[in-house]
Motif scaffolding. Structure first.
Motif, PDB file in Angstrom:
ATOM      1  N   LEU A  19       0.842  -1.194   0.000  1.00 21.08           N
ATOM      2  CA  LEU A  19       0.000   0.000   0.000  1.00 21.08           C
ATOM      3  C   LEU A  19       0.877   1.243   0.000  1.00 21.08           C
ATOM      4  O   LEU A  19       1.732   1.404   0.876  1.00 21.08           O
ATOM      5  CB  LEU A  19      -0.899   0.005   1.233  1.00 21.08           C
ATOM      6  CG  LEU A  19      -1.871   1.172   1.374  1.00 21.08           C
ATOM      7  CD1 LEU A  19      -2.894   1.173   0.238  1.00 21.08           C
ATOM      8  CD2 LEU A  19      -2.569   1.107   2.721  1.00 21.08           C
ATOM      9  N   VAL A  35      -4.055   5.349  10.695  1.00 23.25           N
ATOM     10  CA  VAL A  35      -4.227   4.729   9.388  1.00 23.25           C
ATOM     11  C   VAL A  35      -3.074   3.776   9.102  1.00 23.25           C
ATOM     12  O   VAL A  35      -3.288   2.642   8.654  1.00 23.25           O
ATOM     13  CB  VAL A  35      -4.345   5.795   8.275  1.00 23.25           C
ATOM     14  CG1 VAL A  35      -4.233   5.170   6.892  1.00 23.25           C
ATOM     15  CG2 VAL A  35      -5.671   6.540   8.416  1.00 23.25           C
ATOM     16  N   ASP A  38      -3.521   0.663  11.225  1.00 20.60           N
ATOM     17  CA  ASP A  38      -4.593  -0.153  10.673  1.00 20.60           C
ATOM     18  C   ASP A  38      -4.127  -0.854   9.396  1.00 20.60           C
ATOM     19  O   ASP A  38      -4.315  -2.067   9.243  1.00 20.60           O
ATOM     20  CB  ASP A  38      -5.814   0.727  10.376  1.00 20.60           C
ATOM     21  CG  ASP A  38      -6.941  -0.050   9.745  1.00 20.60           C
ATOM     22  OD1 ASP A  38      -7.336  -1.102  10.305  1.00 20.60           O
ATOM     23  OD2 ASP A  38      -7.448   0.372   8.687  1.00 20.60           O
ATOM     24  N   ALA A  39      -3.513  -0.121   8.495  1.00 25.87           N
ATOM     25  CA  ALA A  39      -3.081  -0.691   7.219  1.00 25.87           C
ATOM     26  C   ALA A  39      -2.035  -1.778   7.414  1.00 25.87           C
ATOM     27  O   ALA A  39      -2.000  -2.757   6.662  1.00 25.87           O
ATOM     28  CB  ALA A  39      -2.538   0.407   6.307  1.00 25.87           C
ATOM     29  N   TRP A  42      -3.157  -5.491   7.659  1.00 31.03           N
ATOM     30  CA  TRP A  42      -3.515  -6.266   6.480  1.00 31.03           C
ATOM     31  C   TRP A  42      -2.608  -6.032   5.275  1.00 31.03           C
ATOM     32  O   TRP A  42      -2.836  -6.600   4.204  1.00 31.03           O
ATOM     33  CB  TRP A  42      -4.982  -6.022   6.095  1.00 31.03           C
ATOM     34  CG  TRP A  42      -5.404  -4.581   6.110  1.00 31.03           C
ATOM     35  CD1 TRP A  42      -5.949  -3.903   7.159  1.00 31.03           C
ATOM     36  CD2 TRP A  42      -5.298  -3.632   5.040  1.00 31.03           C
ATOM     37  NE1 TRP A  42      -6.191  -2.592   6.797  1.00 31.03           N
ATOM     38  CE2 TRP A  42      -5.817  -2.406   5.506  1.00 31.03           C
ATOM     39  CE3 TRP A  42      -4.833  -3.705   3.730  1.00 31.03           C
ATOM     40  CZ2 TRP A  42      -5.866  -1.272   4.717  1.00 31.03           C
ATOM     41  CZ3 TRP A  42      -4.884  -2.571   2.940  1.00 31.03           C
ATOM     42  CH2 TRP A  42      -5.400  -1.375   3.438  1.00 31.03           C
ATOM     43  N   SER A  43      -1.573  -5.222   5.438  1.00 32.93           N
ATOM     44  CA  SER A  43      -0.620  -4.961   4.353  1.00 32.93           C
ATOM     45  C   SER A  43       0.770  -5.395   4.781  1.00 32.93           C
ATOM     46  O   SER A  43       1.130  -5.275   5.942  1.00 32.93           O
ATOM     47  CB  SER A  43      -0.578  -3.468   4.018  1.00 32.93           C
ATOM     48  OG  SER A  43      -1.828  -3.028   3.577  1.00 32.93           O
ATOM     49  N   ALA A 118     -10.507   5.010  -0.679  1.00 31.63           N
ATOM     50  CA  ALA A 118      -9.760   4.216   0.303  1.00 31.63           C
ATOM     51  C   ALA A 118     -10.286   4.467   1.714  1.00 31.63           C
ATOM     52  O   ALA A 118     -10.476   3.521   2.494  1.00 31.63           O
ATOM     53  CB  ALA A 118      -8.266   4.547   0.224  1.00 31.63           C
ATOM     54  N   LYS A 121     -13.680   2.717   2.185  1.00 31.57           N
ATOM     55  CA  LYS A 121     -13.559   1.263   2.278  1.00 31.57           C
ATOM     56  C   LYS A 121     -12.937   0.830   3.607  1.00 31.57           C
ATOM     57  O   LYS A 121     -13.317  -0.191   4.161  1.00 31.57           O
ATOM     58  CB  LYS A 121     -12.727   0.720   1.126  1.00 31.57           C
ATOM     59  CG  LYS A 121     -13.443   0.756  -0.193  1.00 31.57           C
ATOM     60  CD  LYS A 121     -12.593   0.190  -1.298  1.00 31.57           C
ATOM     61  CE  LYS A 121     -13.358   0.248  -2.604  1.00 31.57           C
ATOM     62  NZ  LYS A 121     -12.762  -0.551  -3.648  1.00 31.57           N
ATOM     63  N   ALA A 122     -11.962   1.598   4.099  1.00 30.24           N
ATOM     64  CA  ALA A 122     -11.229   1.204   5.302  1.00 30.24           C
ATOM     65  C   ALA A 122     -11.774   1.826   6.580  1.00 30.24           C
ATOM     66  O   ALA A 122     -11.336   1.473   7.672  1.00 30.24           O
ATOM     67  CB  ALA A 122      -9.747   1.577   5.138  1.00 30.24           C
ATOM     68  N   TRP A 124     -11.478   5.107   7.390  1.00 31.71           N
ATOM     69  CA  TRP A 124     -10.568   6.160   7.835  1.00 31.71           C
ATOM     70  C   TRP A 124     -11.265   7.508   7.714  1.00 31.71           C
ATOM     71  O   TRP A 124     -12.071   7.728   6.821  1.00 31.71           O
ATOM     72  CB  TRP A 124      -9.297   6.196   6.986  1.00 31.71           C
ATOM     73  CG  TRP A 124      -8.500   4.924   6.989  1.00 31.71           C
ATOM     74  CD1 TRP A 124      -8.366   4.025   8.007  1.00 31.71           C
ATOM     75  CD2 TRP A 124      -7.719   4.420   5.901  1.00 31.71           C
ATOM     76  NE1 TRP A 124      -7.549   2.994   7.625  1.00 31.71           N
ATOM     77  CE2 TRP A 124      -7.128   3.216   6.329  1.00 31.71           C
ATOM     78  CE3 TRP A 124      -7.460   4.867   4.618  1.00 31.71           C
ATOM     79  CZ2 TRP A 124      -6.293   2.447   5.527  1.00 31.71           C
ATOM     80  CZ3 TRP A 124      -6.630   4.105   3.813  1.00 31.71           C
ATOM     81  CH2 TRP A 124      -6.046   2.920   4.274  1.00 31.71           C
TER      82      TRP A 124
END
Length: 152
Positions: A19, A35, A38-39, A42-43, A118, A121-122, A124
């Motif tokens: 990402l 952010v 959080d990212a 899953w990244s 983004a 979807k997330a 944020w």
């Protein structure tokens, strides 16, 4: 090599996504540290790129963030190309703000999401809706103003 993740940390992240945020997109986040945290759930790799590496470094420092991509004096085209080639993830997502960001993502082989898409979807939050369409190369006067402000 443009990835800047040590072996231990990279081994802990099993995500299949690389990402990347444009600096313009990252600046619109209400809580950049939240952010990034959080990212990273899953990244495998998360970071910010721009044509001005010093601006990215200043943003990261100001928000207490660590970029998973080495900062170099290279434009975001070259940096994204290196990230795509070296990341080793099956999915690459570039979050940007402008049509030129979309063209860049498409040319390099990244999926493209606007910061609004983004964030939606997330889950944020964005800090300044007026800044969502701003790019990290908005013009000489704005870049000079930001450079002075960032150094203070």
């Amino acid at each position: 090599m443009s990835l800047n993740v040590d072996a231990d940390r990279a081994g802990e992240r099993s995500g299949e996504v690389t990402l990347v945020f444009s600096l313009g997109a990252a600046r619109t986040l209400a809580d950049p540290a939240g952010v990034f945290a959080d990212a990273r759930e899953w990244s495998r790799y998360v970071g910010v790129v721009a044509n001005e590496a010093d601006d990215v470094a200043s943003f990261l420092r100001r928000h207490g963030l660590e970029n998973d991509y080495a900062l170099r004096k290279w434009d975001k085209w070259g940096t994204l190309g290196d990230i795509h080639a070296e990341a080793g993830t099956p999915r690459h997502v570039f979050v940007g703000t402008t049509g030129s960001d979309r063209r860049l993502a498409t040319a390099i082989g990244f999926e493209f999401l606007t910061i609004r898409e983004a964030a939606e979807k997330a889950g944020w939050e964005l800090s300044d809706p007026r800044g969502v369409n701003a790019d990290d190369d908005r013009g000489l006067l704005d870049r000079l103003r930001r450079a002075v402000t960032d150094r203070l």
